[in-house]
Scaffold this active site. Structure first.
Site, PDB file in Angstrom:
ATOM      1  CE  LYS A  96      -3.223   2.660   2.758  1.00  0.00           C
ATOM      2  NZ  LYS A  96      -3.856   2.844   4.077  1.00  0.00           N
ATOM      3  N   GLY A 157      -8.451   9.311   8.890  1.00  0.00           N
ATOM      4  CA  GLY A 157      -8.822   9.506  10.287  1.00  0.00           C
ATOM      5  C   GLY A 157      -9.929  10.500  10.534  1.00  0.00           C
ATOM      6  CB  ALA A 184      -8.340   7.386   3.890  1.00  0.00           C
ATOM      7  N   GLY A 185     -11.192   7.849   5.254  1.00  0.00           N
ATOM      8  CA  GLY A 185     -12.306   8.780   5.352  1.00  0.00           C
ATOM      9  C   GLY A 185     -13.624   8.147   5.740  1.00  0.00           C
ATOM     10  CG  ASN A 206      -6.843   1.376  11.416  1.00  0.00           C
ATOM     11  OD1 ASN A 206      -5.655   1.143  11.272  1.00  0.00           O
ATOM     12  ND2 ASN A 206      -7.412   1.153  12.581  1.00  0.00           N
ATOM     13  CB  THR A 207      -9.769   5.950  12.452  1.00  0.00           C
ATOM     14  OG1 THR A 207      -8.409   6.102  12.026  1.00  0.00           O
ATOM     15  CG2 THR A 207      -9.994   6.765  13.713  1.00  0.00           C
TER      16      THR A 207
END
Lengths: 257, 65
Positions: A96, A157, A184-185, A206-207
């Site tokens: 990645k 994040g 992301a996001g 992830n977050t």
């Protein structure tokens, strides 16, 4: 179903491994959600702590595909060197590729991203570039050898969802045969479903899971939402219209006057 | 001989990168290495000489998103 460098994934959920309350909760989130890909990183190891060894043992037990990242790299040299180190440690050609251009937004430096992608692709890596939804950058990445594209939904994040749905839809239309991942996001299961409804092949997050009050339940919710979006996208959705159209037949309605 | 190991001074008698890892209690660890910004594959560590002042990075698997 589009394959990722020849690999077909059962689950459209790719999950990060950072920021969980505990290693046990991380493992449970993967098991119960069925996520098939885990993103990991490389950091300095000390002989006293050996933290990385325990973490690696935990990840190997998950029995999922490993997608190492080059998070934190700001230059082509840093990213390429980190990728080589990751390939040796994790035993995979998947990478990645992140080349960050701005610390406030963690926006990719797309110029250096393309250069790093070309170097790594030429060296046998299978590159998953973390990029923006810019069509021309995406074309350059494909020309550089990338067979997967990973545009952001919003900055890493933030949990803001899909900031530019039009751009993501355009990317899907422009690259009908290339596996696309929103990376992301994503903050809510509805964001994951939305990405999949656009015809994307996976979501990477992830977050939103790790920082939820109940990470395991959120991982399951993300997996089900992504799967629902995927099924919906392949079910040939109706075209939206401005004016109402009765779903109940008018013919045969009783007259009382 | 003093080198910079993961950003901190480290004193050892190691003459090769492989010996340096042993001296740092990382001889049997799953790690990747770089010396002065250049990746050194595991198979080359035993023959890679270490010089005073070398900057050595030893990286291991870690959480990531």
């Amino acid at each position: 179903m589009r394959a990722f460098y020849g690999v077909t994934l059962d689950s459209p959920l790719m999950l990060g491994t950072s920021q969980y309350p505990s290693p046990a909760i991380l493992a449970q989130a993967f098991r119960e959600s069925g996520a098939g890909v885990a993103t990991v990183s490389l950091r300095r190891e000390s002989g006293a702590g050996r933290d990385g060894q325990a973490f690696w043992s935990l990840i190997q037990d998950l029995n999922v595909r490993i997608l190492p990242n080059t998070a934190g790299c700001h230059t082509v040299k840093d990213a390429v060197t980190t990728a080589h180190m990751a390939r040796e440690v994790f035993g995979t050609r998947w990478i990645k590729l992140e080349v960050i251009g701005d610390n406030d937004t963690l926006q990719p430096d797309v110029f250096n991203l393309v250069e790093a992608a070309r170097i790594l692709s030429d060296d046998g890596f299978e590159v998953f570039p973390y990029t923006t939804e810019d069509l021309i950058v995406a074309e350059r990445l494909v020309e550089a050898g990338c067979q997967v594209l990973m545009p952001w939904g919003a900055p890493i994040g933030t949990g803001l969802g899909l900031n530019n749905e039009y751009g993501l839809r355009s990317l899907r239309a422009h690259f009908p045969d290339t596996p696309l991942v929103v990376d992301a996001g994503i903050g809510l299961p509805s964001h994951a479903a939305q990405a999949m409804e656009l015809g994307y092949d996976a979501v990477l997050l992830n977050t939103a899971v790790a920082q939820a009050g109940d990470p395991v339940s959120m991982a399951v919710a993300m997996a089900r939402a992504a799967e629902a979006g995927r099924i919906g996208a392949t079910a040939d959705p109706m075209e939206p219209r401005d004016m109402a159209a009765p779903s109940t037949p008018v013919f045969g309605k009783a007259v009382f006057e | 001989m003093k080198v910079i190991l993961n950003g901190s001074p480290f004193e050892s008698a190691a003459e090769t990168l492989a010996d340096l890892l042993v001296a740092a209690d990382l001889g049997n660890a799953t790690v990747a290495t770089a010396v002065n910004g250049v990746f050194v594959p595991a198979a080359k560590r035993a023959e890679h000489p270490i010089s005073p002042g070398d900057a050595v990075e030893v990286l291991a698997p870690m959480q990531g998103g």
